[in-house]
Design a protein around this motif. Structure first.
Motif, short mmCIF file in Angstrom:
data_model
loop_
_atom_site.label_atom_id
_atom_site.label_comp_id
_atom_site.label_asym_id
_atom_site.label_seq_id
_atom_site.Cartn_x
_atom_site.Cartn_y
_atom_site.Cartn_z
N LYS A 14 0.83 -1.19 0.00
CA LYS A 14 0.00 0.00 0.00
C LYS A 14 0.87 1.25 0.00
O LYS A 14 1.98 1.24 0.54
CB LYS A 14 -0.92 0.01 1.22
CG LYS A 14 -1.94 -1.13 1.24
CD LYS A 14 -2.85 -1.02 2.44
CE LYS A 14 -3.88 -2.13 2.46
NZ LYS A 14 -4.77 -2.04 3.64
N GLY A 24 1.14 5.26 1.04
CA GLY A 24 0.60 6.31 1.90
C GLY A 24 1.52 7.52 1.94
O GLY A 24 2.54 7.57 1.27
N GLU A 72 -3.61 5.38 0.02
CA GLU A 72 -4.42 4.40 0.74
C GLU A 72 -4.34 4.55 2.25
O GLU A 72 -5.06 3.86 2.98
CB GLU A 72 -3.98 2.99 0.34
CG GLU A 72 -4.19 2.71 -1.14
CD GLU A 72 -3.37 1.52 -1.63
OE1 GLU A 72 -3.97 0.42 -1.76
OE2 GLU A 72 -2.16 1.68 -1.89
N MET A 111 -1.69 4.15 8.82
CA MET A 111 -0.63 3.15 8.69
C MET A 111 0.32 3.19 9.89
O MET A 111 0.90 2.18 10.26
CB MET A 111 0.16 3.41 7.40
CG MET A 111 -0.67 3.18 6.14
SD MET A 111 0.21 3.73 4.66
CE MET A 111 -0.78 2.97 3.38
N ILE A 151 7.25 -1.04 7.16
CA ILE A 151 7.10 0.25 6.48
C ILE A 151 8.41 0.63 5.81
O ILE A 151 9.49 0.43 6.38
CB ILE A 151 6.70 1.36 7.48
CG1 ILE A 151 5.29 1.13 8.04
CG2 ILE A 151 6.77 2.76 6.84
CD1 ILE A 151 4.94 2.01 9.23
N CYS A 211 3.90 -1.24 3.82
CA CYS A 211 3.43 0.10 3.48
C CYS A 211 4.59 0.96 2.99
O CYS A 211 5.66 0.97 3.60
CB CYS A 211 2.80 0.76 4.71
SG CYS A 211 1.28 -0.01 5.26
N ILE A 260 5.47 4.73 2.54
CA ILE A 260 4.96 6.02 3.01
C ILE A 260 5.88 7.14 2.54
O ILE A 260 7.07 7.15 2.86
CB ILE A 260 4.83 6.04 4.54
CG1 ILE A 260 3.88 4.94 5.01
CG2 ILE A 260 4.35 7.42 5.01
CD1 ILE A 260 3.70 4.89 6.52
#
Length: 271
Positions: free
Chosen positions: A3, A5, A29, A60, A206, A246, A248
């Motif tokens: 995802k 972010g 997202e 997140m 992450i 994730c 980010i």
């Protein structure tokens, strides 16, 4: 699932619903959420319904970054108290992680001093993290720890040491390759990235995405795809090693947000 972010306050500082809509308008997202930087009004930790509704299953990480190596004990205590408060509400906001870095003996700002890299300093930070991990266990929460060259955990090896000492049940890892770099090791960035994955693969949840150029012998952030990071290779490598992580954006602002989002999305789809 991978995802994408963004750090919410890089989009702006607004009321929760307005900020959520602004983030979603780009296609992200989820968010990394730092209350005091993202929201116009102070957050009441006893009344989180507005934030929960605005960011339903989109948080997140809650950012509760503090300096566990600060030379003033009162500052460490304040940071620990605030971090614990975030751990206590993480489940309410469906936030899987509460994040922090490992700090610096400089205090504020969190700059480099050579004593940051002493084993004794690392062990002191381990003790702080142990206490936080125990609090996370009590509240069914998770910590995401992040390293940086100028800080106490200055490489992937030091992050692994923290996990080895504290345990992995309630601690995972954020990898920010840019944070590990300086002008003296920038040519080794791909090797550092691979080392982080090899040492910490099972614990990474992450990746912070940043890009940079070198100006006046300093690393300067730019939009993703505009600098020296080898993102086609990095995204391909992430996809090869991770099914659920994730990505980010951090420090990507203004017009760079859309171009960076399109750039990363395109790489994810075709690599």
């Amino acid at each position: 699932m991978i995802k994408v972010g963004i750090r919410a306050h890089d989009v702006g500082k607004m009321k929760p619903h307005d900020l959520s809509k602004a983030v979603q308008s780009y296609g992200f997202e989820g968010v990394q959420l730092v209350f005091k930087k993202a929201f116009q009004d102070p957050v009441d930790f006893n009344n989180l319904e507005e934030i929960k509704e605005a960011f339903n299953h989109q948080v997140m990480m809650l950012g509760a970054y503090f300096n566990p190596a600060h030379p003033e004990e009162i500052e460490v205590r304040r940071g620990v108290i605030n971090f614990k408060k975030h751990l206590e509400i993480a489940k309410t906001l469906n936030a899987p992680f509460v994040g922090t870095e490992t700090g610096s003996l400089m205090g504020s700002p969190w700059g480099y001093v050579k004593e940051n890299h002493d084993q004794q300093t690392l062990d002191q930070v381990v003790q702080i993290i142990k206490g936080l991990a125990e609090h996370a266990r009590k509240h069914d929460a998770m910590i995401a720890i992040e390293g940086a060259y100028a800080h106490v955990a200055y490489g992937p090896e030091q992050i692994k040491y923290i996990l080895d000492q504290v345990g992995r049940d309630h601690i995972k890892v954020t990898i920010d390759l840019f944070n590990f770099l300086h002008v003296g090791n920038v040519e080794q960035r791909d090797n550092i990235f691979l080392k982080a994955i090899n040492l910490l693969k099972d614990d990474i949840v992450i990746f912070h995405l940043k890009d940079f150029i070198i100006v006046d012998n300093q690393l300067k952030q730019v939009g993703l795809g505009q600098g020296l990071m080898n993102y086609p290779w990095m995204i391909k490598t992430i996809k090869e090693h991770f099914k659920d992580v994730c990505l980010i954006f951090e420090g990507v602002v203004g017009e760079d947000i859309k171009t960076s989002f399109d750039f990363i999305k395109d790489l994810l789809e075709r690599t």
